[in-house]
Design a protein around this motif. Structure first.
Motif, PDB file in Angstrom:
ATOM      1  N   TYR A  27       0.844  -1.199   0.000  1.00 13.33           N
ATOM      2  CA  TYR A  27       0.000   0.000   0.000  1.00 13.33           C
ATOM      3  C   TYR A  27       0.877   1.245   0.000  1.00 13.33           C
ATOM      4  CZ  TYR A  27      -3.786   3.236   1.176  1.00 13.33           C
ATOM      5  OH  TYR A  27      -4.701   4.277   1.156  1.00 13.33           O
ATOM      6  N   LEU A  28       0.595   2.152  -0.916  1.00 10.49           N
ATOM      7  CA  LEU A  28       1.309   3.422  -1.010  1.00 10.49           C
ATOM      8  C   LEU A  28       0.328   4.569  -0.844  1.00 10.49           C
ATOM      9  CD1 LEU A  28       3.774   5.222  -1.727  1.00 10.49           C
ATOM     10  CD2 LEU A  28       3.132   4.946  -4.135  1.00 10.49           C
ATOM     11  N   CYS A  29       0.615   5.468   0.083  1.00  9.97           N
ATOM     12  CA  CYS A  29      -0.224   6.660   0.246  1.00  9.97           C
ATOM     13  C   CYS A  29      -0.084   7.540  -0.995  1.00  9.97           C
ATOM     14  CB  CYS A  29       0.200   7.447   1.480  1.00  9.97           C
ATOM     15  SG  CYS A  29      -0.343   6.699   3.025  1.00  9.97           S
ATOM     16  N   GLY A  30      -1.209   7.772  -1.659  1.00 14.26           N
ATOM     17  CA  GLY A  30      -1.201   8.542  -2.893  1.00 14.26           C
ATOM     18  C   GLY A  30      -1.432  10.027  -2.660  1.00 14.26           C
ATOM     19  N   PRO A  31      -1.595  10.797  -3.730  1.00 15.39           N
ATOM     20  CA  PRO A  31      -1.685  12.254  -3.630  1.00 15.39           C
ATOM     21  C   PRO A  31      -3.070  12.752  -3.235  1.00 15.39           C
ATOM     22  CG  PRO A  31      -1.868  11.600  -5.917  1.00 15.39           C
ATOM     23  CD  PRO A  31      -1.597  10.336  -5.136  1.00 15.39           C
ATOM     24  N   THR A  32      -3.082  13.956  -2.668  1.00 12.86           N
ATOM     25  CA  THR A  32      -4.324  14.714  -2.484  1.00 12.86           C
ATOM     26  C   THR A  32      -4.529  15.505  -3.772  1.00 12.86           C
ATOM     27  OG1 THR A  32      -3.962  14.870  -0.113  1.00 12.86           O
ATOM     28  CG2 THR A  32      -5.509  16.432  -1.094  1.00 12.86           C
ATOM     29  N   VAL A  33      -5.620  15.254  -4.467  1.00 13.33           N
ATOM     30  CA  VAL A  33      -5.751  15.705  -5.850  1.00 13.33           C
ATOM     31  C   VAL A  33      -6.468  17.060  -5.947  1.00 13.33           C
ATOM     32  CG1 VAL A  33      -5.502  13.494  -7.004  1.00 13.33           C
ATOM     33  CG2 VAL A  33      -7.705  14.079  -5.999  1.00 13.33           C
ATOM     34  N   TYR A  34      -5.740  18.099  -5.566  1.00 12.41           N
ATOM     35  CA  TYR A  34      -6.264  19.460  -5.681  1.00 12.41           C
ATOM     36  C   TYR A  34      -5.431  20.303  -6.639  1.00 12.41           C
ATOM     37  CZ  TYR A  34      -2.483  21.081  -2.622  1.00 12.41           C
ATOM     38  OH  TYR A  34      -1.251  21.368  -2.085  1.00 12.41           O
ATOM     39  N   ASN A  35      -4.337  19.730  -7.163  1.00 10.50           N
ATOM     40  CA  ASN A  35      -3.465  20.440  -8.080  1.00 10.50           C
ATOM     41  C   ASN A  35      -2.640  19.399  -8.831  1.00 10.50           C
ATOM     42  OD1 ASN A  35      -1.981  22.404  -9.418  1.00 10.50           O
ATOM     43  ND2 ASN A  35      -1.564  23.607  -7.577  1.00 10.50           N
ATOM     44  N   TYR A  36      -1.841  19.870  -9.806  1.00 11.03           N
ATOM     45  CA  TYR A  36      -0.916  18.985 -10.481  1.00 11.03           C
ATOM     46  C   TYR A  36       0.191  18.575  -9.514  1.00 11.03           C
ATOM     47  CZ  TYR A  36      -3.209  20.932 -14.617  1.00 11.03           C
ATOM     48  OH  TYR A  36      -4.143  21.333 -15.540  1.00 11.03           O
ATOM     49  N   ILE A  37       0.724  17.362  -9.670  1.00  9.07           N
ATOM     50  CA  ILE A  37       1.770  16.923  -8.755  1.00  9.07           C
ATOM     51  C   ILE A  37       3.098  17.596  -9.101  1.00  9.07           C
ATOM     52  CG2 ILE A  37       0.659  14.720  -8.322  1.00  9.07           C
ATOM     53  CD1 ILE A  37       2.783  13.410 -10.123  1.00  9.07           C
ATOM     54  N   HIS A  38       3.921  17.816  -8.072  1.00  5.19           N
ATOM     55  CA  HIS A  38       5.244  18.385  -8.301  1.00  5.19           C
ATOM     56  C   HIS A  38       6.296  17.278  -8.236  1.00  5.19           C
ATOM     57  CE1 HIS A  38       6.130  18.205  -3.993  1.00  5.19           C
ATOM     58  NE2 HIS A  38       5.078  18.936  -3.721  1.00  5.19           N
ATOM     59  N   ILE A  39       7.549  17.653  -8.405  1.00  9.15           N
ATOM     60  CA  ILE A  39       8.626  16.669  -8.464  1.00  9.15           C
ATOM     61  C   ILE A  39       8.702  15.862  -7.172  1.00  9.15           C
ATOM     62  CG2 ILE A  39      11.069  16.307  -8.950  1.00  9.15           C
ATOM     63  CD1 ILE A  39       9.837  17.695 -11.197  1.00  9.15           C
ATOM     64  N   GLY A 231       5.333   5.427   1.866  1.00  5.60           N
ATOM     65  CA  GLY A 231       4.982   6.830   1.677  1.00  5.60           C
ATOM     66  C   GLY A 231       6.173   7.717   1.981  1.00  5.60           C
ATOM     67  N   GLY A 232       5.986   9.014   1.869  1.00  3.68           N
ATOM     68  CA  GLY A 232       7.055   9.966   2.131  1.00  3.68           C
ATOM     69  C   GLY A 232       7.398  10.062   3.611  1.00  3.68           C
ATOM     70  N   GLN A 233       8.606  10.530   3.895  1.00  2.52           N
ATOM     71  CA  GLN A 233       9.041  10.684   5.283  1.00  2.52           C
ATOM     72  C   GLN A 233       8.117  11.597   6.079  1.00  2.52           C
ATOM     73  OE1 GLN A 233      13.056  12.120   5.120  1.00  2.52           O
ATOM     74  NE2 GLN A 233      13.958  10.077   4.950  1.00  2.52           N
ATOM     75  N   ASP A 234       7.529  12.573   5.410  1.00  2.00           N
ATOM     76  CA  ASP A 234       6.658  13.518   6.109  1.00  2.00           C
ATOM     77  C   ASP A 234       5.362  12.868   6.574  1.00  2.00           C
ATOM     78  OD1 ASP A 234       6.050  13.211   3.411  1.00  2.00           O
ATOM     79  OD2 ASP A 234       5.122  15.178   3.247  1.00  2.00           O
ATOM     80  N   LEU A 235       5.061  11.661   6.099  1.00  2.74           N
ATOM     81  CA  LEU A 235       3.835  10.972   6.507  1.00  2.74           C
ATOM     82  C   LEU A 235       4.041  10.071   7.718  1.00  2.74           C
ATOM     83  CD1 LEU A 235       2.347   9.936   3.050  1.00  2.74           C
ATOM     84  CD2 LEU A 235       1.938  12.016   4.364  1.00  2.74           C
ATOM     85  N   GLU A 236       5.307   9.877   8.103  1.00  4.26           N
ATOM     86  CA  GLU A 236       5.599   8.981   9.222  1.00  4.26           C
ATOM     87  C   GLU A 236       4.828   9.394  10.474  1.00  4.26           C
ATOM     88  OE1 GLU A 236       9.483   7.870  11.945  1.00  4.26           O
ATOM     89  OE2 GLU A 236       9.793   8.384   9.825  1.00  4.26           O
ATOM     90  N   PHE A 237       4.847  10.687  10.771  1.00  2.00           N
ATOM     91  CA  PHE A 237       4.045  11.222  11.867  1.00  2.00           C
ATOM     92  C   PHE A 237       3.405  12.531  11.408  1.00  2.00           C
ATOM     93  CE2 PHE A 237       3.161  13.744  15.606  1.00  2.00           C
ATOM     94  CZ  PHE A 237       2.561  12.819  16.442  1.00  2.00           C
ATOM     95  N   PRO A 238       2.099  12.710  11.655  1.00  2.00           N
ATOM     96  CA  PRO A 238       1.229  11.809  12.400  1.00  2.00           C
ATOM     97  C   PRO A 238       0.448  10.799  11.544  1.00  2.00           C
ATOM     98  CG  PRO A 238       0.084  13.863  12.043  1.00  2.00           C
ATOM     99  CD  PRO A 238       1.446  14.020  11.401  1.00  2.00           C
ATOM    100  N   HIS A 239       0.509  10.938  10.218  1.00  2.00           N
ATOM    101  CA  HIS A 239      -0.415  10.174   9.378  1.00  2.00           C
ATOM    102  C   HIS A 239      -0.272   8.661   9.567  1.00  2.00           C
ATOM    103  CE1 HIS A 239      -3.183   9.322   6.197  1.00  2.00           C
ATOM    104  NE2 HIS A 239      -2.262   8.806   5.392  1.00  2.00           N
ATOM    105  N   HIS A 240       0.938   8.145   9.382  1.00  2.00           N
ATOM    106  CA  HIS A 240       1.110   6.704   9.489  1.00  2.00           C
ATOM    107  C   HIS A 240       0.978   6.220  10.927  1.00  2.00           C
ATOM    108  CE1 HIS A 240       3.371   6.486   5.373  1.00  2.00           C
ATOM    109  NE2 HIS A 240       2.061   6.609   5.246  1.00  2.00           N
ATOM    110  N   GLU A 241       1.405   7.033  11.863  1.00  2.00           N
ATOM    111  CA  GLU A 241       1.224   6.667  13.270  1.00  2.00           C
ATOM    112  C   GLU A 241      -0.261   6.523  13.599  1.00  2.00           C
ATOM    113  OE1 GLU A 241       2.884   5.133  16.054  1.00  2.00           O
ATOM    114  OE2 GLU A 241       4.370   6.692  15.583  1.00  2.00           O
TER     115      GLU A 241
END
Length: 477
Positions: A27-39, A231-241
């Protein structure tokens, strides 16, 4: 050496053992689709696409689920600004995501579930947490009782006391009044405006909180316990926790055995994290409008997934240089395969042994937590060996085909589709090449130079080799 992965949960490399032999739930946390994705968004997508490809190369069947967050404050804001519905905004940017990542040769997920498609499951999941005492209702909102989950903080290595101290004084008065504890988080948000996107629930109209959606969709499509959550490192806390707390409170089972987190994309001399909130982002589709997609793919897949990836002109140019090298050796292979003298020799045992060793070395590199840099070093060592063989006057078609097959197979793991084989040469170009070759034989060098310059003006570069005159387009350089 068995496949090892770095597990954020244990802060160590572990031998990878899937729940079901030869099958992986991913499972991979995907994007929040409110804009085009960046790099930065694309880095996560490409890094885990590369890992997925390698797992499949190793013989695993991968059930790959990656969600779209299509209900969010940012989506609602964008919808109001454009005068359309939140669903319209989500549809627009989901289509853009497929288009942009498709150019990077990202494999389609097994499924891309959306929040709006799973509201009944989300409500049922939250209801179960309420029934079990892990969640409570307050003014139409539902909050998770964080302190009730004893293992909270095990992924991010944070303690409840530390979190309580950090949260003190940060809450708005109305939130402080509604929550039992400042570290409780929302599972369901009551509707604030009549025109806001919302659904009926046992607690009134509202919509899901961010964290609950991944718990629901991961377990719905992969089961209560999954092999890999990424997922990205920024999701480790609090999202994945928070996902762990919700999911394990709901099922009573471990949520994911292996947690993989990719590093950030950095930009500028200060190497700041690229993000929309900082305004220092580069949209993927803007970059693709002016850059070869395979160069972008190489850049995003060539750095180890846990390391930061620096984005600048130097990095892009380095990636372009390597892609040119790879395309060039494939072009030479195709050229030699098209020659008659490549058909009459038996395969070279030394070549077969070298190819076998390259595959072994590559596998050893990638089995060590997907060390793509070491894997690519093996690939470019193979390129050197191929170039040396191609300089021989007599070559074996069997060996050439084996070389090409091995190289293409390894490049596919990185999502690099570089085999732009020319099946036919345009008649007018070939006629000029033939005329130039005859002019050189006749020592009419002025005419030979005239033809070379004429082709160059059309974007065709000639390469005189012992095996004959080859050509390539300028845009391949």
């Amino acid at each position: 050496m068995p496949l090892q992965v770095y597990n954020t949960l244990s802060r160590s490399k572990e031998v990878f053992k899937p729940l079901v032999p030869n099958h992986i739930s991913f499972y991979l946390c995907g994007p929040t689709v409110y804009n085009y994705i960046h790099i930065g968004n694309a880095r996560s997508t490409v890094a885990f696409d590369t890992i997925r490809r390698y797992l499949e190369y190793r013989g695993y069947t991968v059930n790959f689920i990656s969600n779209f967050t299509d209900v969010d404050d940012k989506i609602i804001k964008a919808a109001k600004e454009e005068g359309v519905s939140a669903e319209d905004i989500a549809n627009k940017y989901i289509a853009a995501f497929y288009e942009d990542t498709g150019k990077l040769n990202v494999k389609p997920a097994t499924k891309n579930p959306r929040v709006m498609e799973n509201i009944p499951d989300i409500i049922e999941f939250i209801s179960d947490l309420v029934d079990k005492g892990f969640a409570y209702e307050s003014s139409g909102d539902i909050y998770f009782r964080t302190e009730k989950f004893e293992d909270y903080g095990k992924l991010s290595n944070k303690s409840i006391d530390e979190l309580l101290h950090g949260a003190s004084g940060r809450l708005e008065d109305d939130l402080s009044e509604r929550k039992e504890s400042p570290i409780d988080f929302a599972l369901w948000k009551a509707v604030k405006a009549a025109d806001e996107v919302s659904w009926d629930s046992p607690w009134g109209r509202g919509r899901p909180g961010w964290h609950i959606e991944c718990s629901v969709m991961a377990t719905k499509y992969l089961g209560n316990t999954i092999d890999i959550h990424a997922g990205g490192q920024d999701l480790e806390f609090p999202h994945h926790e928070n996902e762990i707390a919700q999911s394990e409170s709901h099922s009573g089972h471990p949520f994911a055995h292996y947690w993989l987190h990719n590093g950030f994309v950095t930009i500028g001399e200060a190497e700041d994290k690229m993000s929309k909130s900082l305004g220092n982002f580069v949209l993927l589709r803007d970059l693709l409008a002016e850059t070869d997609p395979m160069v972008v793919r190489y850049l995003l897949s060539s750095v180890h997934y846990r390391r930061p990836l620096r984005y600048d002109e130097t990095a892009l140019n380095d990636a372009k240089h390597q892609v040119v090298r790879l395309r060039e050796v494939l072009r030479k292979l195709n050229y030699r395969l098209s020659q008659d003298n490549a058909n009459h020799l038996e395969g070279d045992a030394a070549i077969q042994a070298a190819l076998s060793q390259a595959v072994t070395d590559f596998t050893q590199a990638m089995d060590d937590d997907f060390q793509v840099g070491n894997g690519l070093s093996v690939v470019f060592d193979l390129v050197k060996q191929i170039n040396i063989y191609l300089e021989q006057s007599d070559v074996s078609q069997t060996s050439l085909l084996a070389m090409k097959s091995t190289l293409v197979e390894l490049l596919e793991i990185f999502g690099l589709d570089l085999d732009a084989e020319e099946t036919t040469v345009e008649d007018d170009i070939q006629a000029l090449i033939d005329e130039r070759n005859q002019a050189r034989k006749d020592k009419n060098f002025a005419r030979a130079d005239e033809i070379r310059n004429h082709l160059k003006a059309q974007g065709i570069i000639l390469d005189d080799t012992p095996q004959g005159t080859q050509w390539k387009r300028v845009d391949e350089l």
